[in-house]
Design a protein around this motif. Structure first.
Motif, PDB file in Angstrom:
ATOM      1  N   ILE A  42       0.860  -1.183   0.000  1.00 23.41           N
ATOM      2  CA  ILE A  42       0.000   0.000   0.000  1.00 23.41           C
ATOM      3  C   ILE A  42       0.898   1.235   0.000  1.00 23.41           C
ATOM      4  O   ILE A  42       2.005   1.218   0.551  1.00 23.41           O
ATOM      5  N   ALA A  43       0.405   2.300  -0.626  1.00 24.27           N
ATOM      6  CA  ALA A  43       1.173   3.554  -0.672  1.00 24.27           C
ATOM      7  C   ALA A  43       0.241   4.703  -0.339  1.00 24.27           C
ATOM      8  O   ALA A  43      -0.925   4.707  -0.747  1.00 24.27           O
ATOM      9  N   ALA A  44       0.758   5.651   0.443  1.00 27.89           N
ATOM     10  CA  ALA A  44      -0.005   6.852   0.787  1.00 27.89           C
ATOM     11  C   ALA A  44       0.858   8.072   0.503  1.00 27.89           C
ATOM     12  O   ALA A  44       2.051   8.083   0.814  1.00 27.89           O
ATOM     13  N   VAL A  45       0.247   9.087  -0.111  1.00 31.56           N
ATOM     14  CA  VAL A  45       0.967  10.317  -0.485  1.00 31.56           C
ATOM     15  C   VAL A  45       0.450  11.478   0.354  1.00 31.56           C
ATOM     16  O   VAL A  45      -0.768  11.634   0.523  1.00 31.56           O
ATOM     17  N   TYR A  46       1.388  12.275   0.893  1.00 23.28           N
ATOM     18  CA  TYR A  46       1.045  13.473   1.672  1.00 23.28           C
ATOM     19  C   TYR A  46       1.807  14.640   1.058  1.00 23.28           C
ATOM     20  O   TYR A  46       3.021  14.592   0.931  1.00 23.28           O
ATOM     21  N   GLY A  47       1.103  15.693   0.691  1.00 18.50           N
ATOM     22  CA  GLY A  47       1.757  16.867   0.129  1.00 18.50           C
ATOM     23  C   GLY A  47       1.332  17.094  -1.306  1.00 18.50           C
ATOM     24  O   GLY A  47       0.431  16.410  -1.780  1.00 18.50           O
ATOM     25  N   PRO A  48       1.968  18.072  -1.967  1.00 19.51           N
ATOM     26  CA  PRO A  48       3.116  18.853  -1.513  1.00 19.51           C
ATOM     27  C   PRO A  48       2.751  19.771  -0.335  1.00 19.51           C
ATOM     28  O   PRO A  48       1.682  20.378  -0.346  1.00 19.51           O
ATOM     29  N   VAL A 101       8.689  11.274 -13.731  1.00 23.53           N
ATOM     30  CA  VAL A 101       7.338  11.579 -14.248  1.00 23.53           C
ATOM     31  C   VAL A 101       6.700  12.765 -13.528  1.00 23.53           C
ATOM     32  O   VAL A 101       5.617  13.212 -13.903  1.00 23.53           O
ATOM     33  N   LEU A 102       7.360  13.271 -12.478  1.00 19.85           N
ATOM     34  CA  LEU A 102       6.764  14.370 -11.696  1.00 19.85           C
ATOM     35  C   LEU A 102       7.353  15.707 -12.113  1.00 19.85           C
ATOM     36  O   LEU A 102       8.529  15.787 -12.466  1.00 19.85           O
ATOM     37  N   ASP A 103       6.514  16.752 -12.033  1.00 15.04           N
ATOM     38  CA  ASP A 103       7.019  18.085 -12.314  1.00 15.04           C
ATOM     39  C   ASP A 103       7.346  18.744 -10.966  1.00 15.04           C
ATOM     40  O   ASP A 103       6.568  19.529 -10.431  1.00 15.04           O
ATOM     41  N   LEU A 104       8.516  18.384 -10.405  1.00 18.34           N
ATOM     42  CA  LEU A 104       8.860  18.832  -9.055  1.00 18.34           C
ATOM     43  C   LEU A 104       9.087  20.348  -8.991  1.00 18.34           C
ATOM     44  O   LEU A 104       8.896  20.964  -7.947  1.00 18.34           O
ATOM     45  N   LYS A 105       9.456  20.958 -10.142  1.00 15.29           N
ATOM     46  CA  LYS A 105       9.742  22.407 -10.166  1.00 15.29           C
ATOM     47  C   LYS A 105       8.478  23.224  -9.916  1.00 15.29           C
ATOM     48  O   LYS A 105       8.555  24.413  -9.590  1.00 15.29           O
ATOM     49  N   GLU A 106       7.340  22.601 -10.065  1.00 14.44           N
ATOM     50  CA  GLU A 106       6.078  23.323  -9.871  1.00 14.44           C
ATOM     51  C   GLU A 106       5.799  23.628  -8.395  1.00 14.44           C
ATOM     52  O   GLU A 106       4.970  24.475  -8.076  1.00 14.44           O
ATOM     53  N   PHE A 107       6.471  22.928  -7.485  1.00 10.78           N
ATOM     54  CA  PHE A 107       6.169  23.098  -6.056  1.00 10.78           C
ATOM     55  C   PHE A 107       7.448  23.367  -5.250  1.00 10.78           C
ATOM     56  O   PHE A 107       7.857  22.533  -4.422  1.00 10.78           O
ATOM     57  N   PRO A 108       8.108  24.519  -5.480  1.00 12.38           N
ATOM     58  CA  PRO A 108       9.375  24.778  -4.794  1.00 12.38           C
ATOM     59  C   PRO A 108       9.223  24.796  -3.274  1.00 12.38           C
ATOM     60  O   PRO A 108       8.149  25.122  -2.755  1.00 12.38           O
ATOM     61  N   SER A 109      10.263  24.398  -2.588  1.00 11.68           N
ATOM     62  CA  SER A 109      10.371  24.436  -1.110  1.00 11.68           C
ATOM     63  C   SER A 109       9.449  23.453  -0.388  1.00 11.68           C
ATOM     64  O   SER A 109       9.359  23.473   0.824  1.00 11.68           O
ATOM     65  N   THR A 110       8.767  22.610  -1.140  1.00  9.17           N
ATOM     66  CA  THR A 110       7.831  21.678  -0.488  1.00  9.17           C
ATOM     67  C   THR A 110       8.415  20.260  -0.463  1.00  9.17           C
ATOM     68  O   THR A 110       9.444  19.976  -1.068  1.00  9.17           O
ATOM     69  N   VAL A 111       7.698  19.390   0.244  1.00 11.28           N
ATOM     70  CA  VAL A 111       8.033  17.970   0.247  1.00 11.28           C
ATOM     71  C   VAL A 111       6.793  17.183  -0.180  1.00 11.28           C
ATOM     72  O   VAL A 111       5.666  17.554   0.174  1.00 11.28           O
ATOM     73  N   ILE A 112       7.027  16.151  -0.970  1.00 11.01           N
ATOM     74  CA  ILE A 112       5.957  15.188  -1.290  1.00 11.01           C
ATOM     75  C   ILE A 112       6.381  13.887  -0.611  1.00 11.01           C
ATOM     76  O   ILE A 112       7.389  13.279  -0.986  1.00 11.01           O
ATOM     77  N   ASP A 113       5.657  13.525   0.423  1.00 10.90           N
ATOM     78  CA  ASP A 113       5.986  12.301   1.158  1.00 10.90           C
ATOM     79  C   ASP A 113       5.219  11.127   0.584  1.00 10.90           C
ATOM     80  O   ASP A 113       3.996  11.193   0.433  1.00 10.90           O
ATOM     81  N   VAL A 114       5.943  10.050   0.307  1.00 14.74           N
ATOM     82  CA  VAL A 114       5.310   8.814  -0.184  1.00 14.74           C
ATOM     83  C   VAL A 114       5.673   7.697   0.802  1.00 14.74           C
ATOM     84  O   VAL A 114       6.847   7.354   0.944  1.00 14.74           O
ATOM     85  N   GLN A 115       4.674   7.189   1.476  1.00 14.13           N
ATOM     86  CA  GLN A 115       4.899   6.092   2.426  1.00 14.13           C
ATOM     87  C   GLN A 115       4.465   4.801   1.753  1.00 14.13           C
ATOM     88  O   GLN A 115       3.330   4.709   1.273  1.00 14.13           O
ATOM     89  N   SER A 134       3.023   4.994  -7.655  1.00 19.71           N
ATOM     90  CA  SER A 134       2.718   5.735  -8.874  1.00 19.71           C
ATOM     91  C   SER A 134       1.216   6.020  -8.953  1.00 19.71           C
ATOM     92  O   SER A 134       0.786   7.140  -9.266  1.00 19.71           O
ATOM     93  N   MET A 135       0.405   5.017  -8.603  1.00 18.93           N
ATOM     94  CA  MET A 135      -1.053   5.216  -8.598  1.00 18.93           C
ATOM     95  C   MET A 135      -1.458   6.217  -7.521  1.00 18.93           C
ATOM     96  O   MET A 135      -2.352   7.046  -7.733  1.00 18.93           O
ATOM     97  N   ALA A 136      -0.818   6.148  -6.356  1.00 16.55           N
ATOM     98  CA  ALA A 136      -1.174   7.049  -5.253  1.00 16.55           C
ATOM     99  C   ALA A 136      -0.850   8.505  -5.612  1.00 16.55           C
ATOM    100  O   ALA A 136      -1.596   9.429  -5.266  1.00 16.55           O
ATOM    101  N   LEU A 137       0.263   8.730  -6.342  1.00 14.22           N
ATOM    102  CA  LEU A 137       0.621  10.092  -6.778  1.00 14.22           C
ATOM    103  C   LEU A 137      -0.429  10.622  -7.757  1.00 14.22           C
ATOM    104  O   LEU A 137      -0.837  11.787  -7.677  1.00 14.22           O
ATOM    105  N   ALA A 138      -0.882   9.758  -8.657  1.00 18.55           N
ATOM    106  CA  ALA A 138      -1.925  10.176  -9.605  1.00 18.55           C
ATOM    107  C   ALA A 138      -3.239  10.424  -8.857  1.00 18.55           C
ATOM    108  O   ALA A 138      -3.944  11.403  -9.128  1.00 18.55           O
ATOM    109  N   HIS A 139      -3.534   9.571  -7.907  1.00 18.25           N
ATOM    110  CA  HIS A 139      -4.769   9.715  -7.115  1.00 18.25           C
ATOM    111  C   HIS A 139      -4.744  11.020  -6.307  1.00 18.25           C
ATOM    112  O   HIS A 139      -5.785  11.630  -6.061  1.00 18.25           O
ATOM    113  N   ALA A 140      -3.534  11.464  -5.915  1.00 19.14           N
ATOM    114  CA  ALA A 140      -3.394  12.725  -5.165  1.00 19.14           C
ATOM    115  C   ALA A 140      -3.587  13.933  -6.089  1.00 19.14           C
ATOM    116  O   ALA A 140      -3.591  15.072  -5.622  1.00 19.14           O
ATOM    117  N   GLY A 141      -3.692  13.692  -7.384  1.00 22.58           N
ATOM    118  CA  GLY A 141      -3.936  14.780  -8.338  1.00 22.58           C
ATOM    119  C   GLY A 141      -2.677  15.518  -8.736  1.00 22.58           C
ATOM    120  O   GLY A 141      -2.749  16.619  -9.293  1.00 22.58           O
TER     121      GLY A 141
END
Ligand code: UDP
Length: 233
Positions: A42-48, A101-115, A134-141
């Motif tokens: 299972i994977a859970a995403v918190y952030g950015p 596959v992520l556009d990390l530059k869109e969210f400067p100074s933040t963290v995307i946590d994936v557990q 990968s599915m959890a990141l897409a599900h997070a929008g």
């Protein structure tokens, strides 16, 4: 090799039955479950969200922070809770596999946590974890170029096989077993993870990549179907 018999009767290029579902952790920003047979991740995403402490922030882009672990009851011999060299290595490899596959530059100074937690392990946990994440990141929008699909292709003696079980990984006859975990961006030729545990003849590598391409396409269909089903709930 058509005559090769796998211990669970699968064809050489046959994945274990896959299960996929999104929204399994309602309080997370995005979540998913992905299973290859008895291997369940299972994977859970918190952030950015703003990264603290401040000195760890990257003002140019978001930090992708993956934490992979096996739950104590997921393996036959109870696993001691807490990080290990293995879990740290898999967490880092998963970050490398997902970042392209992520556009990390869109969210400067933040963290995307994936557990990522493995509920039950029967080999292939890093690949199931990458598929769930990968599915959890897409599900997070989060904006993504595409999904990342992952499979482990291996070798038993001299035969290339897909998605090894723990019993197959422990095969010792002939040349023994080899495990080749791979991840790629769906519908592309771009691999984002290629690892190798064991030995393989150079002439077999093309066969491994070909089988990874075929089987990743099957993983992608399962991921997409689960995301669509989640969107209509
Ligand atoms: N395993 C275990 N205890 C551990 C680590 C791994 O029993 O502490 C088992 C588990 O079934 C795992 C398999 O060994 O899936 C293969 O582990 P490996 O490190 O090759 O990674 P994986 O194939 O899970 O990505």
């Amino acid at each position: 090799m058509a005559s090769f018999k796998r211990s669970d009767g699968r064809k050489v290029n046959e994945l274990r039955p896959m299960t996929a579902k999104v929204g399994v952790v309602p309080n997370a920003d995005g979540s998913a479950l992905f299973a290859f047979g008895d291997t369940i991740a299972i994977a859970a995403v918190y952030g950015p969200r703003l990264l603290h402490p401040q000195h760890m922030q990257d003002p140019k882009q978001a930090t992708l922070r993956v934490n992979y672990d096996l739950l104590s009851f997921s393996v036959y011999d109870r696993k001691k809770p807490g990080p290990s060299r293995r879990s740290q290595e898999i967490s880092k490899m998963t970050e490398y596999a997902l970042s392209p596959v992520l556009d990390l530059k869109e969210f400067p100074s933040t963290v995307i946590d994936v557990q990522i937690y493995i509920l039950q392990a029967d080999a292939g946990t890093r690949t199931a974890g990458i598929n769930a994440a990968s599915m959890a990141l897409a599900h997070a929008g989060l904006p993504m170029k595409n999904l990342v699909c992952s499979v482990a292709i291996g070798k038993q003696d001299t035969t290339v096989v897909a998605d090894l079980t723990k019993e197959e990984e422990d095969f010792h006859e002939g040349e023994g077993a080899t495990d080749f975990p791979l991840a790629k961006i769906a519908n592309s030729d771009q691999f984002t993870l290629v690892q190798l545990d064991g030995n393989i003849a150079t002439e077999l590598v093309a066969e491994v990549l070909e089988m990874a391409n075929e089987t990743c396409a099957e993983v992608y269909e399962v991921q997409k179907k689960a995301l669509k089903a989640g969107a209509t709930q």
